[in-house]
Design a protein around this motif. Structure first.
Motif, PDB file in Angstrom:
ATOM      1  N   LEU A  94       0.855  -1.182   0.000  1.00 59.97           N
ATOM      2  CA  LEU A  94       0.000   0.000   0.000  1.00 59.97           C
ATOM      3  C   LEU A  94       0.893   1.235   0.000  1.00 59.97           C
ATOM      4  CD1 LEU A  94      -2.602   1.595   0.271  1.00 59.97           C
ATOM      5  CD2 LEU A  94      -2.663   1.008   2.707  1.00 59.97           C
ATOM      6  N   VAL A  95       0.877   1.974  -1.105  1.00 57.78           N
ATOM      7  CA  VAL A  95       1.631   3.220  -1.215  1.00 57.78           C
ATOM      8  C   VAL A  95       0.677   4.359  -0.864  1.00 57.78           C
ATOM      9  CG1 VAL A  95       2.997   4.719  -2.716  1.00 57.78           C
ATOM     10  CG2 VAL A  95       3.049   2.227  -3.050  1.00 57.78           C
ATOM     11  N   ALA A  96       0.898   4.973   0.280  1.00 59.12           N
ATOM     12  CA  ALA A  96       0.025   6.059   0.734  1.00 59.12           C
ATOM     13  C   ALA A  96       0.402   7.338   0.000  1.00 59.12           C
ATOM     14  CB  ALA A  96       0.167   6.250   2.240  1.00 59.12           C
ATOM     15  N   VAL A  97      -0.481   7.794  -0.862  1.00 56.96           N
ATOM     16  CA  VAL A  97      -0.202   8.985  -1.668  1.00 56.96           C
ATOM     17  C   VAL A  97      -0.431  10.222  -0.801  1.00 56.96           C
ATOM     18  CG1 VAL A  97      -0.813  10.290  -3.722  1.00 56.96           C
ATOM     19  CG2 VAL A  97      -0.813   7.785  -3.777  1.00 56.96           C
ATOM     20  N   SER A  98       0.663  10.857  -0.445  1.00 53.19           N
ATOM     21  CA  SER A  98       0.612  11.934   0.550  1.00 53.19           C
ATOM     22  C   SER A  98       0.873  13.310  -0.030  1.00 53.19           C
ATOM     23  CB  SER A  98       1.619  11.638   1.668  1.00 53.19           C
ATOM     24  OG  SER A  98       2.895  11.300   1.148  1.00 53.19           O
ATOM     25  N   LYS A  99       0.786  13.462  -1.341  1.00 58.48           N
ATOM     26  CA  LYS A  99       1.015  14.793  -1.916  1.00 58.48           C
ATOM     27  C   LYS A  99      -0.005  15.777  -1.370  1.00 58.48           C
ATOM     28  CE  LYS A  99      -1.826  15.012  -6.057  1.00 58.48           C
ATOM     29  NZ  LYS A  99      -1.844  15.257  -7.506  1.00 58.48           N
ATOM     30  N   PHE A 131       5.280   5.800   1.407  1.00 55.65           N
ATOM     31  CA  PHE A 131       4.545   7.007   1.052  1.00 55.65           C
ATOM     32  C   PHE A 131       4.977   7.489  -0.332  1.00 55.65           C
ATOM     33  CE2 PHE A 131       4.200   6.638   5.567  1.00 55.65           C
ATOM     34  CZ  PHE A 131       2.928   7.098   5.872  1.00 55.65           C
ATOM     35  N   GLY A 132       3.997   7.910  -1.118  1.00 53.17           N
ATOM     36  CA  GLY A 132       4.252   8.374  -2.480  1.00 53.17           C
ATOM     37  C   GLY A 132       4.024   9.861  -2.605  1.00 53.17           C
ATOM     38  N   GLU A 133       4.962  10.533  -3.255  1.00 51.95           N
ATOM     39  CA  GLU A 133       4.891  11.984  -3.437  1.00 51.95           C
ATOM     40  C   GLU A 133       5.036  12.337  -4.918  1.00 51.95           C
ATOM     41  OE1 GLU A 133       4.593  14.659  -1.277  1.00 51.95           O
ATOM     42  OE2 GLU A 133       4.223  13.395   0.477  1.00 51.95           O
ATOM     43  N   ASN A 134       4.359  13.430  -5.315  1.00 53.99           N
ATOM     44  CA  ASN A 134       4.395  13.899  -6.697  1.00 53.99           C
ATOM     45  C   ASN A 134       5.302  15.100  -6.929  1.00 53.99           C
ATOM     46  OD1 ASN A 134       1.799  12.416  -6.351  1.00 53.99           O
ATOM     47  ND2 ASN A 134       1.510  12.985  -8.492  1.00 53.99           N
ATOM     48  N   TYR A 135       5.509  15.902  -5.902  1.00 51.38           N
ATOM     49  CA  TYR A 135       6.195  17.179  -6.055  1.00 51.38           C
ATOM     50  C   TYR A 135       7.494  17.173  -5.270  1.00 51.38           C
ATOM     51  CZ  TYR A 135       1.414  18.235  -7.451  1.00 51.38           C
ATOM     52  OH  TYR A 135       0.178  18.191  -8.045  1.00 51.38           O
ATOM     53  N   MET A 148      -5.749   2.830  -7.911  1.00 51.72           N
ATOM     54  CA  MET A 148      -5.849   3.972  -7.015  1.00 51.72           C
ATOM     55  C   MET A 148      -7.115   3.813  -6.177  1.00 51.72           C
ATOM     56  SD  MET A 148      -4.469   6.975  -9.602  1.00 51.72           S
ATOM     57  CE  MET A 148      -5.761   6.783 -10.809  1.00 51.72           C
ATOM     58  N   SER A 149      -7.509   4.858  -5.479  1.00 55.22           N
ATOM     59  CA  SER A 149      -8.647   4.746  -4.564  1.00 55.22           C
ATOM     60  C   SER A 149      -9.905   4.239  -5.267  1.00 55.22           C
ATOM     61  CB  SER A 149      -8.938   6.099  -3.905  1.00 55.22           C
ATOM     62  OG  SER A 149      -7.928   6.446  -2.983  1.00 55.22           O
ATOM     63  N   SER A 150     -10.107   4.633  -6.519  1.00 57.62           N
ATOM     64  CA  SER A 150     -11.353   4.305  -7.216  1.00 57.62           C
ATOM     65  C   SER A 150     -11.319   2.970  -7.944  1.00 57.62           C
ATOM     66  CB  SER A 150     -11.689   5.412  -8.220  1.00 57.62           C
ATOM     67  OG  SER A 150     -10.655   5.517  -9.189  1.00 57.62           O
ATOM     68  N   ASP A 151     -10.140   2.410  -8.207  1.00 54.92           N
ATOM     69  CA  ASP A 151     -10.089   1.208  -9.050  1.00 54.92           C
ATOM     70  C   ASP A 151      -9.105   0.150  -8.553  1.00 54.92           C
ATOM     71  OD1 ASP A 151      -7.620   2.334  -9.648  1.00 54.92           O
ATOM     72  OD2 ASP A 151      -8.139   2.880 -11.702  1.00 54.92           O
ATOM     73  N   TRP A 152      -8.680   0.263  -7.295  1.00 53.76           N
ATOM     74  CA  TRP A 152      -7.633  -0.638  -6.833  1.00 53.76           C
ATOM     75  C   TRP A 152      -8.071  -2.103  -6.826  1.00 53.76           C
ATOM     76  CZ3 TRP A 152      -8.564  -3.814  -2.783  1.00 53.76           C
ATOM     77  CH2 TRP A 152      -9.518  -3.449  -1.844  1.00 53.76           C
ATOM     78  N   SER A 153      -9.351  -2.364  -6.588  1.00 53.62           N
ATOM     79  CA  SER A 153      -9.791  -3.761  -6.535  1.00 53.62           C
ATOM     80  C   SER A 153      -9.684  -4.425  -7.902  1.00 53.62           C
ATOM     81  CB  SER A 153     -11.225  -3.856  -6.002  1.00 53.62           C
ATOM     82  OG  SER A 153     -12.127  -3.158  -6.836  1.00 53.62           O
ATOM     83  N   HIS A 170       1.541  -2.973  -6.174  1.00 50.29           N
ATOM     84  CA  HIS A 170       1.610  -1.688  -5.484  1.00 50.29           C
ATOM     85  C   HIS A 170       0.343  -0.897  -5.796  1.00 50.29           C
ATOM     86  CE1 HIS A 170       5.792  -2.930  -5.330  1.00 50.29           C
ATOM     87  NE2 HIS A 170       6.039  -1.964  -4.469  1.00 50.29           N
ATOM     88  N   LEU A 171      -0.416  -0.588  -4.752  1.00 55.65           N
ATOM     89  CA  LEU A 171      -1.641   0.192  -4.898  1.00 55.65           C
ATOM     90  C   LEU A 171      -1.377   1.606  -4.395  1.00 55.65           C
ATOM     91  CD1 LEU A 171      -4.155  -2.444  -3.451  1.00 55.65           C
ATOM     92  CD2 LEU A 171      -3.509  -2.100  -5.848  1.00 55.65           C
ATOM     93  N   ARG A 172      -1.617   2.606  -5.247  1.00 55.84           N
ATOM     94  CA  ARG A 172      -1.356   3.997  -4.900  1.00 55.84           C
ATOM     95  C   ARG A 172      -2.664   4.631  -4.426  1.00 55.84           C
ATOM     96  NH1 ARG A 172       0.126   3.265 -10.003  1.00 55.84           N
ATOM     97  NH2 ARG A 172      -1.292   4.910 -10.714  1.00 55.84           N
ATOM     98  N   ILE A 173      -2.806   4.774  -3.123  1.00 56.39           N
ATOM     99  CA  ILE A 173      -4.084   5.217  -2.553  1.00 56.39           C
ATOM    100  C   ILE A 173      -3.866   6.465  -1.703  1.00 56.39           C
ATOM    101  CG2 ILE A 173      -5.986   4.560  -1.036  1.00 56.39           C
ATOM    102  CD1 ILE A 173      -5.604   1.689  -1.939  1.00 56.39           C
TER     103      ILE A 173
END
Length: 253
Positions: free
Chosen positions: A36-41, A59-63, A206-211, A220-223
């Motif tokens: 589970l990659v927690a997207v924290s941007k 944790f996943g970051e974009n910036y 991602m949150s909407s399509d991880w399943s 790796h699920l980016r949520i």
């Protein structure tokens, strides 16, 4: 951060982890094989600290600039940092220095810069090739037919560890369409394995399509929002002085 806000994050983390474990079990998969990659941007360091206390470690970051500031504030925590946003050429040195994984590599030139700029003392940088599986002109990523050649070229570069592929399909309410998109990337991963490359990871969902992604082999699920709640509004950066934006918003959930 208030105790109530931290408790809300903890509750969401527990719920998402339980949902992933249940879905993995239904699929006959070991939940331990799913990261589970927690997207924290745009989330404050306090929110990341609360999620860490709730058991998250990746944790996943974009910036880049935002991430580096938070990394300094959270230096006491053994976090594994993943870069998941579009890569600007002038940010490669900072990414190579600050992150453990990069999900969004789609150009050989950028890979070569990472190889040159990665400090050997940190160990190899784990990288994934981003695949533009839906062919959207506005989206980063390499075309599916170009993946094998790019992956082979990256695999020979020093200080890089090519581990897999990442994708962000077009938004859709059609699970069958999403499944086809994710399946294409899984099949590309399998092709690379047959070509002798030791790739294994699939960053998709991602949150909407991880399943749907999980059913197609995602590792790796980016949520993001399902863990942290609504994302804080991002403060506009001065023109010409900020990190990548726009498309980066499509690399998290």
């Amino acid at each position: 951060m208030s105790e109530d806000a931290a408790a809300a994050i903890a509750a969401r983390v527990a719920a998402v982890r339980a949902q992933i474990a249940e879905a993995a079990a239904r699929l006959g998969r070991d939940p331990a094989t799913v990261t589970l990659v927690a997207v924290s941007k745009t989330q404050p360091a306090a929110a990341i600290r609360a999620a860490f206390a709730a058991g998250l470690r990746v944790f996943g970051e974009n910036y880049v600039q935002e991430a580096v500031a938070k990394q300094a504030e959270l230096a006491d925590l053994p976090i594994e940092w993943h870069f998941i946003g579009p890569i600007q050429r002038n940010k490669t040195r900072a990414i190579a220095a600050a992150f453990d994984w990069v999900h969004s590599l789609d150009r050989l030139e950028v890979a070569q810069r990472f190889a040159e700029q990665r400090d050997p003392a940190r160990g190899p940088l784990n990288v994934m090739v981003q695949v533009n599986v839906s062919g959207e002109a506005s989206k980063a990523g390499v075309a599916p037919e170009a993946v094998v050649a790019l992956a082979k070229a990256i695999a020979h570069l020093p200080q890089l560890n090519l581990v897999g592929l990442m994708t962000i399909p077009e938004p859709s309410a059609d699970p069958e369409l999403l499944a086809r998109r994710f399946r294409t990337v899984r099949e590309l991963r399998d092709t690379l394995q047959r070509e002798g490359l030791p790739v294994w990871a699939l960053s998709m969902g991602m949150s909407s399509d991880w399943s749907v992604a999980l059913a197609e082999g995602a590792t790796h699920l980016r949520i993001g929002s399902a863990l942290f709640g609504p994302r804080p509004r991002k403060t506009p950066r001065p023109k010409g002085g900020g990190d990548a934006s726009g498309e980066g918003a499509k690399t998290c959930g």
